[in-house]
Write a protein that holds these residues in place. Structure first.
Motif, PDB file in Angstrom:
ATOM      1  N   ALA A  60       0.827  -1.207   0.000  1.00 30.19           N
ATOM      2  CA  ALA A  60       0.000   0.000   0.000  1.00 30.19           C
ATOM      3  C   ALA A  60       0.861   1.258   0.000  1.00 30.19           C
ATOM      4  CB  ALA A  60      -0.928  -0.009   1.215  1.00 30.19           C
ATOM      5  N   ASP A  61       1.883   1.284   0.839  1.00 29.40           N
ATOM      6  CA  ASP A  61       2.733   2.464   0.934  1.00 29.40           C
ATOM      7  C   ASP A  61       3.472   2.730  -0.376  1.00 29.40           C
ATOM      8  OD1 ASP A  61       1.950   2.883   3.536  1.00 29.40           O
ATOM      9  OD2 ASP A  61       3.637   1.767   4.397  1.00 29.40           O
ATOM     10  N   ASP A  62       3.918   1.658  -1.031  1.00 26.57           N
ATOM     11  CA  ASP A  62       4.618   1.821  -2.304  1.00 26.57           C
ATOM     12  C   ASP A  62       3.694   2.421  -3.366  1.00 26.57           C
ATOM     13  OD1 ASP A  62       6.914   1.228  -4.183  1.00 26.57           O
ATOM     14  OD2 ASP A  62       5.353  -0.010  -5.110  1.00 26.57           O
ATOM     15  N   LEU A  63       2.451   1.958  -3.418  1.00 27.37           N
ATOM     16  CA  LEU A  63       1.513   2.463  -4.419  1.00 27.37           C
ATOM     17  C   LEU A  63       1.070   3.887  -4.103  1.00 27.37           C
ATOM     18  CD1 LEU A  63      -0.593  -0.767  -4.991  1.00 27.37           C
ATOM     19  CD2 LEU A  63       0.815   0.406  -6.699  1.00 27.37           C
ATOM     20  N   LEU A  64       0.921   4.198  -2.826  1.00 29.10           N
ATOM     21  CA  LEU A  64       0.569   5.567  -2.448  1.00 29.10           C
ATOM     22  C   LEU A  64       1.645   6.550  -2.915  1.00 29.10           C
ATOM     23  CD1 LEU A  64      -0.750   4.863   1.142  1.00 29.10           C
ATOM     24  CD2 LEU A  64      -2.124   5.800  -0.738  1.00 29.10           C
ATOM     25  N   LYS A  65       2.901   6.143  -2.779  1.00 26.07           N
ATOM     26  CA  LYS A  65       4.003   6.987  -3.237  1.00 26.07           C
ATOM     27  C   LYS A  65       4.007   7.084  -4.755  1.00 26.07           C
ATOM     28  CE  LYS A  65       9.055   7.306  -3.186  1.00 26.07           C
ATOM     29  NZ  LYS A  65      10.316   6.670  -2.689  1.00 26.07           N
ATOM     30  N   ARG A  66       3.835   5.960  -5.407  1.00 31.93           N
ATOM     31  CA  ARG A  66       3.887   5.903  -6.873  1.00 31.93           C
ATOM     32  C   ARG A  66       2.789   6.746  -7.512  1.00 31.93           C
ATOM     33  NH1 ARG A  66       3.347   0.189 -10.141  1.00 31.93           N
ATOM     34  NH2 ARG A  66       2.882   1.035 -12.204  1.00 31.93           N
ATOM     35  N   PHE A  67       1.613   6.812  -6.864  1.00 29.07           N
ATOM     36  CA  PHE A  67       0.482   7.532  -7.437  1.00 29.07           C
ATOM     37  C   PHE A  67       0.240   8.882  -6.766  1.00 29.07           C
ATOM     38  CE2 PHE A  67      -0.168   3.297  -8.979  1.00 29.07           C
ATOM     39  CZ  PHE A  67      -0.756   3.475 -10.222  1.00 29.07           C
ATOM     40  N   SER A  68       1.260   9.376  -6.056  1.00 25.27           N
ATOM     41  CA  SER A  68       1.215  10.712  -5.442  1.00 25.27           C
ATOM     42  C   SER A  68       0.007  10.894  -4.534  1.00 25.27           C
ATOM     43  CB  SER A  68       1.213  11.800  -6.538  1.00 25.27           C
ATOM     44  OG  SER A  68       2.352  11.700  -7.350  1.00 25.27           O
ATOM     45  N   LEU A  69      -0.221   9.893  -3.664  1.00 27.56           N
ATOM     46  CA  LEU A  69      -1.355   9.936  -2.749  1.00 27.56           C
ATOM     47  C   LEU A  69      -0.931   9.836  -1.275  1.00 27.56           C
ATOM     48  CD1 LEU A  69      -3.831   7.614  -4.699  1.00 27.56           C
ATOM     49  CD2 LEU A  69      -4.122  10.071  -4.304  1.00 27.56           C
ATOM     50  N   ARG A  70       0.356   9.959  -1.006  1.00 25.79           N
ATOM     51  CA  ARG A  70       0.816   9.775   0.381  1.00 25.79           C
ATOM     52  C   ARG A  70       0.215  10.788   1.343  1.00 25.79           C
ATOM     53  NH1 ARG A  70       7.252   9.224   0.436  1.00 25.79           N
ATOM     54  NH2 ARG A  70       7.042  11.016  -0.953  1.00 25.79           N
ATOM     55  N   GLU A  71       0.094  12.035   0.908  1.00 24.95           N
ATOM     56  CA  GLU A  71      -0.434  13.059   1.813  1.00 24.95           C
ATOM     57  C   GLU A  71      -1.899  12.822   2.153  1.00 24.95           C
ATOM     58  OE1 GLU A  71       0.291  16.918   0.293  1.00 24.95           O
ATOM     59  OE2 GLU A  71       2.483  16.749   0.347  1.00 24.95           O
ATOM     60  N   ALA A  72      -2.600  12.115   1.281  1.00 27.46           N
ATOM     61  CA  ALA A  72      -4.021  11.844   1.511  1.00 27.46           C
ATOM     62  C   ALA A  72      -4.260  10.414   1.976  1.00 27.46           C
ATOM     63  CB  ALA A  72      -4.808  12.104   0.228  1.00 27.46           C
ATOM     64  N   ALA A  73      -3.205   9.691   2.327  1.00 25.98           N
ATOM     65  CA  ALA A  73      -3.311   8.257   2.624  1.00 25.98           C
ATOM     66  C   ALA A  73      -4.275   7.959   3.767  1.00 25.98           C
ATOM     67  CB  ALA A  73      -1.928   7.695   2.952  1.00 25.98           C
ATOM     68  N   ALA A  74      -4.293   8.796   4.802  1.00 29.16           N
ATOM     69  CA  ALA A  74      -5.104   8.521   5.984  1.00 29.16           C
ATOM     70  C   ALA A  74      -6.502   9.121   5.908  1.00 29.16           C
ATOM     71  CB  ALA A  74      -4.386   9.044   7.227  1.00 29.16           C
ATOM     72  N   ARG A  75      -6.786   9.856   4.867  1.00 31.87           N
ATOM     73  CA  ARG A  75      -8.098  10.484   4.732  1.00 31.87           C
ATOM     74  C   ARG A  75      -9.116   9.530   4.135  1.00 31.87           C
ATOM     75  NH1 ARG A  75      -6.884  15.387   1.092  1.00 31.87           N
ATOM     76  NH2 ARG A  75      -8.999  14.818   0.464  1.00 31.87           N
ATOM     77  N   ARG A  76     -10.369   9.694   4.521  1.00 30.88           N
ATOM     78  CA  ARG A  76     -11.441   8.911   3.901  1.00 30.88           C
ATOM     79  C   ARG A  76     -11.531   9.242   2.415  1.00 30.88           C
ATOM     80  NH1 ARG A  76     -16.877   8.289   7.620  1.00 30.88           N
ATOM     81  NH2 ARG A  76     -15.908   7.203   9.387  1.00 30.88           N
ATOM     82  N   VAL A  77     -11.788   8.220   1.618  1.00 31.41           N
ATOM     83  CA  VAL A  77     -11.868   8.412   0.175  1.00 31.41           C
ATOM     84  C   VAL A  77     -13.034   9.323  -0.201  1.00 31.41           C
ATOM     85  CG1 VAL A  77     -12.220   7.200  -2.025  1.00 31.41           C
ATOM     86  CG2 VAL A  77     -10.716   6.222  -0.297  1.00 31.41           C
ATOM     87  N   SER A  78     -14.030   9.427   0.662  1.00 27.36           N
ATOM     88  CA  SER A  78     -15.162  10.318   0.393  1.00 27.36           C
ATOM     89  C   SER A  78     -14.726  11.769   0.262  1.00 27.36           C
ATOM     90  CB  SER A  78     -16.219  10.189   1.488  1.00 27.36           C
ATOM     91  OG  SER A  78     -15.681  10.524   2.757  1.00 27.36           O
ATOM     92  N   THR A  79     -13.540  12.115   0.783  1.00 26.09           N
ATOM     93  CA  THR A  79     -13.033  13.487   0.685  1.00 26.09           C
ATOM     94  C   THR A  79     -12.151  13.688  -0.536  1.00 26.09           C
ATOM     95  OG1 THR A  79     -11.004  13.115   1.978  1.00 26.09           O
ATOM     96  CG2 THR A  79     -13.040  13.617   3.200  1.00 26.09           C
ATOM     97  N   TYR A  80     -11.886  12.634  -1.303  1.00 25.89           N
ATOM     98  CA  TYR A  80     -10.995  12.725  -2.454  1.00 25.89           C
ATOM     99  C   TYR A  80     -11.687  13.410  -3.634  1.00 25.89           C
ATOM    100  CZ  TYR A  80      -7.504   9.410  -0.571  1.00 25.89           C
ATOM    101  OH  TYR A  80      -6.536   8.782   0.175  1.00 25.89           O
ATOM    102  N   SER A  81     -10.886  14.065  -4.470  1.00 27.36           N
ATOM    103  CA  SER A  81     -11.398  14.599  -5.728  1.00 27.36           C
ATOM    104  C   SER A  81     -11.577  13.451  -6.722  1.00 27.36           C
ATOM    105  CB  SER A  81     -10.410  15.615  -6.296  1.00 27.36           C
ATOM    106  OG  SER A  81      -9.209  14.962  -6.701  1.00 27.36           O
TER     107      SER A  81
END
Length: 269
Positions: free
Chosen positions: A120-141
């Protein structure tokens, strides 16, 4: 993951037919997709793009013809095909209650992979999502959700991925984000079959483009090859005007890194 061969086309389709009652959707479709390339299946709504993807993903049986993915026949070796692919549909299949990281960890655990957290951590980094990793997806654009959706589909490193209308409903900025992700997939050796109705999307991304119309492939080639089907253009000297895309990104200050500007917008809603 089972891989029969690393040679030959990643996808081969020959004489594919499919009807729904009296409605003939596919009327003898033929094409090949080379390994590590981006292949765009371009057509209007109802042309049969999603039907082809569903057949290749073993979700639907063809009436006639043959299709193979990663060297496996979709009709007789369906389990092997499913081990070789991942499918991302028109709408992001993410759990909005969970965080981005929790979505990725869940899929890794369902696939019985070692070190789900590390994956999970590797993919979060690869897809530039680390800063939003702990947020609920409902808050994502929209762009962030689509990037997470594609990241989830890559867990297990499938050699072939189907992206069915991946930018439908996204704004221009989010669409560019997804385009960058698709390019990175091919850059890492993943074979991508992309269906789209957007001409610019096919032009920007695809190594090869097939135009599907009324259930048949009516043109198939590189962008340069397809342009040769037209008569030579008359040369005129005109002042170049900026496109709407140029204006949009000049005004907003360029594409957001890691969904930053989109996060603010999402929180305001």
């Amino acid at each position: 993951m089972t891989a029969r061969s690393t040679t030959g086309p990643a996808i081969r389709v020959l004489g594919l037919h499919k009807s729904y009652g009296k409605l003939e959707v596919l009327r003898g479709v033929d094409f090949e997709v080379q390994r590590g390339s981006i292949f765009a299946l371009l057509g209007s709504n109802g042309a049969g793009k999603t039907t082809i993807v569903r057949i290749l993903a073993t979700l639907l049986k063809a009436d006639a013809g043959t299709a193979g993915v990663n060297g496996f026949d979709v009709a007789t070796e369906a389990a092997r095909v499913r081990e070789s692919i991942s499918l991302t549909g028109q709408f992001a299949a993410v759990d909005e209650i969970l965080s981005g990281r929790e979505n990725l960890v869940l899929v890794a655990r369902l696939r019985h992979l070692d070190d789900p957290g590390g994956i999970a951590d590797d993919l979060l980094k690869r897809f530039s999502l680390r800063e939003a990793a702990a947020r609920r997806v409902s808050t994502y654009s929209g762009g962030m959700r689509r990037r997470l959706d594609i990241a989830m589909s890559l867990i297990g490193n499938p050699p072939v991925i189907f992206l069915d209308e991946p930018t439908t409903g996204l704004d221009p900025e989010a669409r560019i984000e997804v385009w960058d992700v698709v390019r990175s997939l091919a850059g890492r050796g993943t074979t991508v079959l992309l269906t789209t109705q957007y001409l610019q999307e096919a032009e920007q991304l695809a190594d090869r483009i097939a135009i599907l119309h009324q259930g048949r492939i009516i043109a198939d080639g590189t962008l340069a090859e397809l342009k040769q089907l037209l008569p030579p253009a008359e040369v005129e000297y005109v002042e170049k005007q900026p496109s709407l895309e140029d204006v949009f990104f000049a005004v907003v200050g360029g594409s957001a890194e890691g969904g930053g500007s989109r996060e603010s917008e999402s929180n305001e809603k």
